[in-house]
Design an enzyme around this catalytic site. Structure first.
Site, PDB file in Angstrom:
ATOM      1  N   GLU A   4      45.516  48.508  41.359  1.00  0.00           N
ATOM      2  CA  GLU A   4      46.499  48.975  42.339  1.00  0.00           C
ATOM      3  C   GLU A   4      47.695  49.614  41.629  1.00  0.00           C
ATOM      4  O   GLU A   4      48.275  50.585  42.121  1.00  0.00           O
ATOM      5  CB  GLU A   4      46.952  47.817  43.228  1.00  0.00           C
ATOM      6  CG  GLU A   4      45.900  47.383  44.238  1.00  0.00           C
ATOM      7  CD  GLU A   4      46.374  46.247  45.125  1.00  0.00           C
ATOM      8  OE1 GLU A   4      46.494  46.442  46.341  1.00  0.00           O
ATOM      9  OE2 GLU A   4      46.626  45.150  44.583  1.00  0.00           O
TER      10      GLU A   4
ATOM     11  N   GLU B 162      39.380  41.272  44.974  1.00  0.00           N
ATOM     12  CA  GLU B 162      40.113  40.237  45.713  1.00  0.00           C
ATOM     13  C   GLU B 162      39.255  39.491  46.730  1.00  0.00           C
ATOM     14  O   GLU B 162      39.475  38.300  46.993  1.00  0.00           O
ATOM     15  CB  GLU B 162      41.326  40.856  46.424  1.00  0.00           C
ATOM     16  CG  GLU B 162      42.484  41.216  45.506  1.00  0.00           C
ATOM     17  CD  GLU B 162      42.347  42.589  44.883  1.00  0.00           C
ATOM     18  OE1 GLU B 162      43.317  43.060  44.262  1.00  0.00           O
ATOM     19  OE2 GLU B 162      41.264  43.215  45.010  1.00  0.00           O
TER      20      GLU B 162
END
Length: 697
Positions: A104, A124
């Site tokens: 990210e 995740e």
């Protein structure tokens, strides 16, 4: 700038370097250092910025030591928004693994350059979470909705080449990465490219059918899990709203996920798996024996799978069988398995051929004289195993490790057949051994420390999750499983049907129902094991009355086309059999059992709490090192839903007081032969302590 983030200007390029070994995790100090650095770069004479990392990897993700703790500022989403808002071109230079928050971070940069060997991804979902720092909003804008959903719902890393095809990486680096990134940044400045912000890109217009298909896939492959639907909602929002609104919704759902028991369970599994690799009392400095060649005795399904596990890791294997005919049969099974792996896209044809070439066959024990490790994988007959180990004792070189793949037998007794008991231990693989990740490493009473340490390291090398067990009948997993299957059969004869018992457990989250598992494994296997036991050790006659009758009628399960269920000879599709219901009702009447409707909740509690109760006995007896080890065994070996955290974690989540009360209720209803509460469970409840308290004793 700080101990973990440095800042220099080199040839008009601001170079921000993260140096937080071993994996440059996004600790609070790293986040603060990055924020300070990007602010400095925004106001100084530099023309562009690169972010890169020292050591073996780019930012590999979040700092796991911060899991479950209050978030410290700067929060990652705020940091990344500020990186993206920088008025100068920002280039991320990727090597190693850029995962989760690390990827990210790269996505918040305006451009990305990576070495060919780099891997990127957003895993995740494997922790019951979703990318919470803009990942669900930036990826679909850069790569498209379908690619974004695939990346985040699978959670698997992808290669630099694949990432470039998706538009997530812009350039592949040649030579030195830092130099390549600086040249790329200089090129962008000279071309007038300027910042390119993912948040300012328009989302593509997609049909709702794309999201519906993703939801259907999730319902099938991630049944019962809450994170995947949240990811789908975030991506749907990304395409329907602006970046700011989408990121707000992402943050709301990320916060929900963090407080979701499923995420707590998956995070528990994450840490438990790593803890399981540590052997209590075994020094990190324990020397390891070299394992450069392996012998496997027995070329059946299990032995062949074990041989493949080592060959797939590049270790030569000698497969031993009793005759040329048996050897050819065993090698043909291996050939078939490799062909299947190629067909399913798991291995390339070239890789499969190279692995297969590492496996050779023999029928003479002398062929094992020079191997470093021998694994005996014949059927579970203790006398046969002792005979084999006596031969190995005479044949194998000094220092060779001798392992038995037994599922139940006494490893200490097997070791006594040799004059080298310190070299002997159990290596219990799970079938199919080349696919299943669990390996129970059984430490016998004389097993040497270096033998245990070597085996644990070897497990990692062949990509297995290893858990140490002490010696007892069935070790950790199969010992606990006896009560689970007992209660399944009792629920069946007391009023259930195969499909209702199975449905209760599958709906709860198990990968397969217990009755179907019996059919898959072969009902005759359990039958033979029971017949070999003395009468007083066979347990409740009602518990296995029905499967014994089925076996005696030639119904062995899938391999015979019928067991508790009927199986289509071509597709193996399962269907209920009215004849089995008749048998169940007849045998119940013969045992004077009045059948009743059994609620699904009772079926679940009886089966799961049978596991839990025995798990507490295993802990107290020192067979398992810690509760988390039991959870790892059940998740990787027995289809227990990871999002429930394993049987011991689940018991803690329910509350030990409630678990004990339910077991006491079952004792009062069904008798103490099966339902005497484990002493450790009673002690913890009476003293008001938790399993965590016991672990830290």
């Amino acid at each position: 700038m700080s101990d973990v983030v440095s800042y220099v200007i080199d040839r008009n390029i601001a170079v921000i370097t993260v140096k937080n070994p071993p994996v440059n995790a996004l600790s609070q100090a790293v986040r603060q250092g990055l924020l300070d650095a990007i602010r400095q770069a925004s106001g100084d004479e530099s023309k562009a910025v690169i972010i890169h990392c020292e050591g073996r990897t780019f930012i590999a993700g979040a700092d796991i030591t911060e899991f479950g703790k209050p978030h410290a500022e700067p929060l990652l989403p705020d940091l990344l928004n500020e990186i993206e808002a920088c008025g100068k071109v920002v280039v991320a230079a990727l090597h190693g693994t850029a995962l989760g928050g690390g990827f990210e971070t790269a996505l918040s940069c305006h451009y990305r350059i990576a070495v060919p060997e780099a891997k990127v991804g957003l895993p995740e979902v494997k922790l019951g979470l979703l990318p919470g720092a803009g990942g669900t909003q930036r990826v679909p804008r850069l790569a498209g909705v379908e690619a974004a959903l695939d990346l985040m719902l699978a959670g698997a890393p992808i290669s630099t080449e694949h990432a470039m095809q998706l538009g997530l990486v812009d350039r592949m680096a040649d030579g030195d990465l830092r130099e390549a990134a600086m040249n790329y940044a200089q090129e962008l400045v000279e071309s007038g490219a300027g910042p390119r912000r993912a948040s300012e890109m328009d989302g593509e217009s997609v049909d709702d059918a794309v999201f519906d298909a993703a939801a259907a896939m999730v319902a099938k492959r991630a049944r019962g899990q809450s994170a995947p639907p949240r990811i789908i909602e975030c991506v749907r929002t990304a395409m329907a709203t602006g970046f700011s609104a989408g990121q707000k919704r992402e943050r709301e759902l990320f916060t929900e996920s963090m407080s979701d028991p499923q995420s707590a369970a998956l995070r528990h599994v994450f840490f438990a798996e790593r803890e399981a690799a540590k052997v209590v009392g075994l020094s990190k400095e324990t020397p390891l024996r070299e394992i450069n060649s392996v012998g496997v005795i027995g070329g059946g399904t299990m032995g062949g799978g074990i041989a493949m596990s080592f060959a797939n890791a590049g270790i030569p294997v000698r497969l031993l069988e009793i005759s040329e005919e048996a050897l050819e049969r065993g090698l043909s099974i291996i050939d078939s398995n490799y062909a299947g792996s190629v067909k399913r896209g798991k291995l390339s044809e070239d890789k499969a051929q190279k692995c297969r070439e590492l496996i050779s066959g023999a029928t003479d024990y002398g062929s094992l004289a020079d191997v470093d490790l021998v694994i005996e994988a014949v059927f579970d007959d203790p006398e046969l195993k002792k005979t084999i180990f006596a031969k190995l004792d005479e044949t194998c070189k000094a220092g060779a490790i001798l392992a038995t793949n037994t599922s139940y037998q006494d490893v200490d007794e097997i070791a006594k057949a040799t004059n080298r008991r310190p070299d002997v231990l159990g290596m219990h693989f799970f079938s199919p051994a080349h696919i299943m990740k669990l390996l129970e490493v059984v430490r016998a009473d004389k097993t040497a420390d270096d033998v245990l340490a070597t085996t644990m390291a070897l497990a990692k090398r062949i990509r297995k999750v290893a858990v140490v067990s002490g010696v007892c009948y069935g070790f950790i997993g199969n010992r606990m499983l006896q009560g689970y299957f007992r209660e399944a059969q009792l629920c069946l004869i007391e009023g259930g049907l195969p499909e209702t018992v199975d449905a209760a457990m599958v709906d709860w989250g198990m990968a397969m129902g217990p009755i179907s598992v019996g059919d898959l494994a072969g009902l005759d296997v359990g039958y033979k094991a029971r017949q070999a036991l003395p009468d007083h050790e066979r347990g409740d006659p009602a518990a296995f009355r029905v499967p014994d009758v089925l076996v005696e009628a030639g119904r062995f399960g899938q391999k015979s086309g019928k067991g508790f269920y009927l199986y289509d000879p071509d597709t193996r599709k399962q269907s209920p059999d009215p004849e089995v219901q008749t048998i169940i009702e007849r045998e119940a009447a013969a045992l004077n059992i009045e059948r009743r409707e059994i609620p699904a909740a009772e079926i679940v509690d009886r089966l799961i709490y049978a596991l839990v109760n025995e798990g507490f006995r295993i802990l107290e007896g020192g067979i398992a090192q810690r509760p988390g080890d039991i959870d790892v065994v059940y998740i990787y070996g027995y289809g227990f839903p990871a999002w429930r955290g394993g049987p011991m974690h689940y018991a803690s989540e329910v509350g030990l007081e409630k678990v004990l009360a339910r077991i006491v209720e079952f004792r009062d209803r069904f008798g103490e032969d099966h339902w005497t509460p484990a002493p450790l469970l009673e002690k913890l409840v009476l003293s008001g302590r938790s399993l965590a308290d016991w672990t830290e004793r």
